[in-house]
Design a protein around this motif. Structure first.
Motif, mmCIF file in Angstrom:
data_model
loop_
_atom_site.group_PDB
_atom_site.id
_atom_site.type_symbol
_atom_site.label_atom_id
_atom_site.label_comp_id
_atom_site.label_asym_id
_atom_site.label_seq_id
_atom_site.Cartn_x
_atom_site.Cartn_y
_atom_site.Cartn_z
ATOM 1 N N ASP A 46 43.799 40.875 45.492
ATOM 2 C CA ASP A 46 43.877 39.636 46.272
ATOM 3 C C ASP A 46 42.496 39.208 46.752
ATOM 4 O O ASP A 46 42.149 38.018 46.725
ATOM 5 C CB ASP A 46 44.815 39.818 47.460
ATOM 6 C CG ASP A 46 46.254 40.065 47.028
ATOM 7 O OD1 ASP A 46 46.647 39.563 45.958
ATOM 8 O OD2 ASP A 46 46.979 40.754 47.756
ATOM 9 N N LEU A 79 47.576 30.535 42.523
ATOM 10 C CA LEU A 79 48.708 31.381 42.926
ATOM 11 C C LEU A 79 50.033 30.718 42.574
ATOM 12 O O LEU A 79 50.999 31.394 42.215
ATOM 13 C CB LEU A 79 48.634 31.695 44.415
ATOM 14 C CG LEU A 79 47.479 32.607 44.848
ATOM 15 C CD1 LEU A 79 47.508 32.821 46.360
ATOM 16 C CD2 LEU A 79 47.532 33.943 44.123
ATOM 17 N N SER A 139 49.555 38.236 39.141
ATOM 18 C CA SER A 139 50.588 39.209 39.505
ATOM 19 C C SER A 139 50.712 40.296 38.456
ATOM 20 O O SER A 139 50.859 41.481 38.778
ATOM 21 C CB SER A 139 51.938 38.514 39.675
ATOM 22 O OG SER A 139 51.888 37.588 40.727
ATOM 23 N N ASP A 169 50.497 31.150 38.852
ATOM 24 C CA ASP A 169 50.838 32.550 38.609
ATOM 25 C C ASP A 169 52.291 32.832 38.971
ATOM 26 O O ASP A 169 53.023 33.479 38.220
ATOM 27 C CB ASP A 169 49.913 33.439 39.445
ATOM 28 C CG ASP A 169 50.322 34.899 39.401
ATOM 29 O OD1 ASP A 169 50.224 35.512 38.330
ATOM 30 O OD2 ASP A 169 50.769 35.422 40.441
ATOM 31 N N GLU A 170 52.730 32.310 40.107
ATOM 32 C CA GLU A 170 54.110 32.549 40.570
ATOM 33 C C GLU A 170 55.117 31.922 39.618
ATOM 34 O O GLU A 170 56.183 32.502 39.357
ATOM 35 C CB GLU A 170 54.272 32.001 41.981
ATOM 36 C CG GLU A 170 55.592 32.307 42.642
ATOM 37 C CD GLU A 170 56.657 31.240 42.400
ATOM 38 O OE1 GLU A 170 57.843 31.535 42.597
ATOM 39 O OE2 GLU A 170 56.276 30.117 42.016
#
Length: 770
Positions: A453, A476, A406, A479-480
């Motif tokens: 992406d 992901l 991100s 990362d989040e």
């Protein structure tokens, strides 16, 4: 800013003709390079990325052979011999690959010129593949682009990080392609094993910003103390006295000497030494503009240094009118100048070490990165040659799964829009912990408009095959967790909050399902590396969780797991963790507290009472605590607040890089059988120096080394029942982590008989507190 261009692409649905390099495992093409040497001489290009066309030809042979088993021949000829050689090749039914100077006659000149030293053209037509750019490094980048068209990928260093499609036929589609990079500088500050950085199209100008202003070998602190900073009335060797005309004269002469020795270099790096200690003489303070930097807790010295750099450039412009000076926008010179206008020959790189490095620019959970945006937008209009010199790793972090999808996805295109010229970004070889992050950074540095992406999706598909969806979900999710976590402390202090047990269970579940899906090589082996990296982080988190609960045998057992897993990752070839920093940071911040805590509570030593995780807390920026006797037992007023310092660093309390004093206190019950025996109060670490009272009696101070475990003799100060423990902690030095205060658990313990004299770190009562 240069754009990414592709010329002559076939219309959708139209078949494209090809030029075969290999057919049925047999070479169909010959590589031609100039008999004359073609090597990079650009002094602005980092030496590790300089190349020659002969080496590029060998790279082509290497990778085509890895794909097909066919070894392409290389011929060195002159430009005059080329037409005959091409005709000979054509008559034999073969094709030609031309690299560098020999290729340029077969390439349409780029409209408006190359535009960038890393730009390249690929022409594939009529049996000839021509690849070239304005420099040998650009030709090499063009070759890697052509190999990528064939399906080759270098996702992380080493054999397992390389994807090589195996095929008997190797061919390039007919095309006329021109590519220019989105940034003129694309540099990972990274020791690159296995040539990985080269293959990410890195390069361009390598920003030379430096710590230090040379004055000549004869100007030492001992021989010329007047040239150095005046701090608290005494000369200090850390920084220079910029207002002294002799400093300016010497710096200008050293700058001229550099350019005489390095005439091809476009710039010379100058700047303050790392850290503080800036001159306080009246002349230097008059060069400041009255601005204050709250992140360094000191006056901003940007104006004095911009003034100084301007004067150096004026002094050398008769001999070197076009040369530049380069410096870091950093520490107490991070804020833009108030009064001085920078000479346009000043180049600068933003190195925001005093701001959170976990989140991206504009991330709503991180006001510090929004402040970085404000800084950038203030500097970019006044400095046309502006670079990024940040951190694509979590500083001093040995064990957090630091995936930055991100952040990079938002940040790199934003920098492109702000006119940033490029990057010299600090990184570490923590491949086991960062997943696709650095690969994604490399792709976006070349083309900030690329689909991030799609890049991450392709990364997972090519590396993990049937387990791609689970691994994409794994990365992901990691990362989040970082992108949305409202925690801002460097190192691994916040790993328990970014990745608590439920979050780690989610990640473990993705890895288990991935392992069930990817049972064949090389997917199985790649998953093993990712799983080992996760296990390392998981053991690290469990160690800290057990430590903070003061379950010392469990903490020590987890530490041993960390050691085994770290050794495995470091022993991998190439290493999947940076060998020196992973162990060095682990020892400095975490290992000693666990080992000593376990030792102090075993082997005949007796844990009497653990101190609670919750403390009363009070900030003392005016240094009035001693006068108000905050250490006195029974004090109840003063607006103390409840904190849990092992969960809330100073950054997470909103204090950030606060420089000053803070107080902690709590009441502890001691059993009757403990009183009268030898009793010690042990701390796993503070940042950075503590003075300790028990029941109003000063019993000692900590070592001056932050995070080092220590203990003080509390025997004479304690009593049966309730006791009050008070700490005053001073934090005046920049440790770049945003911690401060108590950083590890504490307890009262009674040593085994005869053991007290042997205890580590036991010092007599002293007061070295600042």
């Amino acid at each position: 800013m240069a754009a990414l261009l592709a010329l002559g692409a076939a219309a959708e649905g139209t078949a494209r003709r090809e030029v075969a390099l290999v057919r049925n495992g047999t070479p169909q093409a010959t590589l031609f390079i100039s008999a004359a040497q073609e090597s990079d001489t650009d002094a602005a290009l980092h030496r590790s990325l300089r190349t020659d066309v002969a080496s590029t030809a060998q790279e082509c042979v290497r990778w085509v052979e890895a794909m097909s088993g066919a070894r392409l021949p290389i011929r060195r000829i002159s430009e005059a011999e080329l037409p005959a050689a091409l005709e000979e090749t054509r008559k034999a039914g073969g094709h030609a690959i031309l690299l560098g100077a020999l290729a340029k006659g077969h390439l349409a000149p780029p409209e408006g010129g190359w535009g960038d030293s890393s730009a390249f053209r690929i022409s594939v037509r009529e049996g000839v593949v021509a690849i070239a750019g304005p420099t040998p490094r650009a030709t090499e980048i063009g070759l890697y682009a052509a190999l990528e068209q064939l399906g080759l990928r270098w996702y992380f260093p080493g054999e397992l990080g390389t994807v090589i499609p195996c095929r008997a036929d190797v061919a390039l589609a007919e095309q006329e392609t021109l590519e220019r990079p989105g940034f003129r500088a694309r540099n990972f500050q990274l020791r690159s094993p296995d040539g990985w950085v080269r293959r990410q199209r890195a390069g361009g100008a390598y920003f030379p910003g430096a710590h230090g202003i040379p004055l000549g070998e004869d100007a030492t602190f001992q021989t010329h103390p007047e040239l150095f900073a005046l701090v608290k009335g005494e000369r200090n060797p850390k920084q220079l006295c910029l207002s002294n005309p002799e400093v300016l004269r010497r710096a200008a002469e050293q700058t001229r000497a550099y350019f005489r020795k390095n005439p091809g270099s476009p710039w010379f790096g100058l700047g303050p030494e790392d850290g503080g200690g800036f001159c306080e003489c009246a002349g230097c303070q008059a060069l400041d503009a009255g601005d204050f930097d709250p992140f360094s807790s000191t006056r901003s010295v940007t104006d004095r240094y911009i003034w100084f750099f301007n004067q150096v450039l004026k002094a050398i412009e008769g001999e070197y009118p076009d040369k530049k000076l380069a410096f870091y926008i950093y520490h107490a010179y991070m804020r833009p100048p108030v009064r001085e206008k920078p000479d346009p020959r000043i180049a600068a790189a933003l190195a925001p070490i005093a701001l959170c490095r976990l989140h991206g620019v504009g991330n709503p959970v991180c006001p510090e990165r929004s402040y970085l945006k404000t800084l950038l937008e203030a500097w970019s209009p006044i400095l046309p040659d502006l670079y990024e010199r940040g951190y694509w790793f979590n500083l001093a972090d040995p064990a957090m799964p630091f995936v930055q999808i991100s952040r990079l996805k938002a940040e790199i295109p934003y920098y492109a829009g702000q006119g940033i010229q490029g990057f010299r970004t600090e990184c570490l070889n923590h491949w086991a912990l960062q997943g696709p992050s650095l690969y994604l950074a490399g792709r976006l540095m070349w083309n900030p408009k690329a689909d991030a992406d799609a890049i991450v999706k392709e990364y997972c598909e090519n590396l993990y095959g049937p387990a791609a969806e689970e691994m994409l979900a794994y990365y992901l999710f990691a990362d989040e967790r970082v992108a949305t976590g409202d925690h801002h402390t460097g190192s691994s202090f916040a790993i328990r909050h970014f990745f608590p047990t439920p979050a780690r269970e989610t990640m473990r579940g993705h890895l288990r399902r991935a392992q069930a899906l990817a049972t064949e090589s090389p997917y199985r082996e790649r998953l093993e590396l990712a799983t080992t990296g996760f296990a390392y982080s998981d053991a690290f988190a469990r160690m800290l969780e057990a430590r903070d609960r003061q379950e010392w045998p469990a903490a020590l057992a987890a530490l041993k797991e960390v050691d085994v897993l770290r050794a495995k990752l470091v022993a991998h070839e190439p290493p999947l963790l940076e060998p020196g920093s992973s162990e060095g940071h682990f020892r400095r911040f975490f290992r000693l507290a666990v080992e000593q805590g376990a030792a102090r509570t075993s082997g005949g030593n007796h844990l009497v009472t653990p101190l609670a995780e919750e403390w009363d807390f009070l900030v003392d920026p005016s240094d009035v605590g001693m006068s108000l006797r905050y250490f006195s037992p029974g004090t109840s007023g003063g607006n103390w607040q409840k904190v849990r310092p092992l969960e809330q660093s100073w950054s997470d309390l909103g204090l950030r890089y606060y420089r000053g004093l803070s107080w902690y206190r709590q009441r502890v019950n001691l059993p009757a059988e403990a009183v009268g025996k030898r009793l010690f109060l042990w701390f796993g670490g503070v940042d950075e120096t503590a003075r300790i009272w028990v029941n109003g009696t000063l019993i000692g101070t900590s070592p001056t080394s932050a995070f080092t475990p220590f203990e003080v003799d509390a025997t004479e100060a304690v009593r049966e029942g309730e006791n009050e423990v008070v700490l005053c902690i001073a934090n005046h030095k920049t440790d770049e982590l945003g911690t401060g205060g108590i950083t590890a658990p504490a307890f009262f313990y009674s040593p085994a008989k005869g053991a007290a004299a042997e205890l580590e770190n036991l010092k007599p009562l002293r007061d070295t507190f600042p």
